[in-house]
Motif scaffolding. Structure first.
Motif, PDB file in Angstrom:
ATOM      1  N   GLY A 144      13.474 -19.162 -25.171  1.00 49.77           N
ATOM      2  CA  GLY A 144      14.801 -19.120 -25.572  1.00 49.77           C
ATOM      3  C   GLY A 144      15.469 -17.709 -25.446  1.00 49.77           C
ATOM      4  O   GLY A 144      16.627 -17.389 -24.989  1.00 49.77           O
ATOM      5  N   GLU A 145      14.549 -16.502 -25.420  1.00 52.66           N
ATOM      6  CA  GLU A 145      15.021 -15.121 -24.889  1.00 52.66           C
ATOM      7  C   GLU A 145      15.295 -15.151 -23.272  1.00 52.66           C
ATOM      8  O   GLU A 145      16.260 -14.665 -22.700  1.00 52.66           O
ATOM      9  CB  GLU A 145      14.082 -14.115 -25.116  1.00 52.66           C
ATOM     10  N   GLU A 176      18.724 -16.792 -22.944  1.00 54.91           N
ATOM     11  CA  GLU A 176      19.761 -15.723 -23.033  1.00 54.91           C
ATOM     12  C   GLU A 176      20.133 -14.828 -22.162  1.00 54.91           C
ATOM     13  O   GLU A 176      20.993 -14.425 -22.034  1.00 54.91           O
ATOM     14  CB  GLU A 176      19.408 -14.899 -24.481  1.00 54.91           C
ATOM     15  N   LEU A 177      18.851 -14.254 -21.223  1.00 50.57           N
ATOM     16  CA  LEU A 177      19.150 -13.648 -20.354  1.00 50.57           C
ATOM     17  C   LEU A 177      19.711 -14.285 -19.055  1.00 50.57           C
ATOM     18  O   LEU A 177      19.824 -13.502 -18.210  1.00 50.57           O
ATOM     19  CB  LEU A 177      17.994 -12.814 -19.995  1.00 50.57           C
TER      20      LEU A 177
END
Length: 137
Positions: A25-26, A29-30
């Motif tokens: 997920g992180e 997001e990036l």
């Protein structure tokens, strides 16, 4: 009790997979896919696509696709190599450095959550063991 090297290798791979899955997920997001992240994280140590392929055990054609994607996203740029004008080196952009650092922080945080399950003494021992395994024979 005998310790099976293949079982230890499999457990290590599972741990790395669980940590990576927890960070998907992180990374998204990036603007990074998992393998793009690995390529991005390797650029400073291995600034040529062939070196990245060797370091990450990825096919050169796959690295080419990941590099193209990372260039399009503004995370890396190609520069002519002053030592050999026929070659291009890869260089992280400011955005690429920030994305890499944030992704590494997310991975470190997730790995730290896993490490918190073992004692500080065992963590120190794990570090010693891993360093020993990585040292030249």
């Amino acid at each position: 009790m005998s310790v099976d090297g293949a079982q230890l290798w499999t457990l290590n791979q599972r741990l790395l997979g669980v940590v990576m899955d927890a960070c998907t997920g992180e990374l998204a997001e990036l603007g990074l896919e998992t393998k793009e992240f690995f390529v991005l994280a390797e650029v400073e140590a291995s600034p040529y696509p062939a070196e990245i392929a060797t370091a990450l055990l990825l096919p050169r054609a796959s690295v080419t696709v990941y590099v193209r994607n990372l260039v399009a996203k503004g995370f890396i740029r190609r520069e002519i190599d002053d030592a050999d004008l026929r070659r291009h080196r890869l260089v992280l952009t400011a955005e690429g450095t920030e994305a890499r650092d944030r992704a590494l922080a997310a991975l470190a945080a997730e790995y730290d959550r896993r490490l918190a399950r073992i004692t500080p003494r065992d963590r120190t021992e794990l570090q010693r063991i891993l360093q020993e395994m990585l040292s030249p024979a």
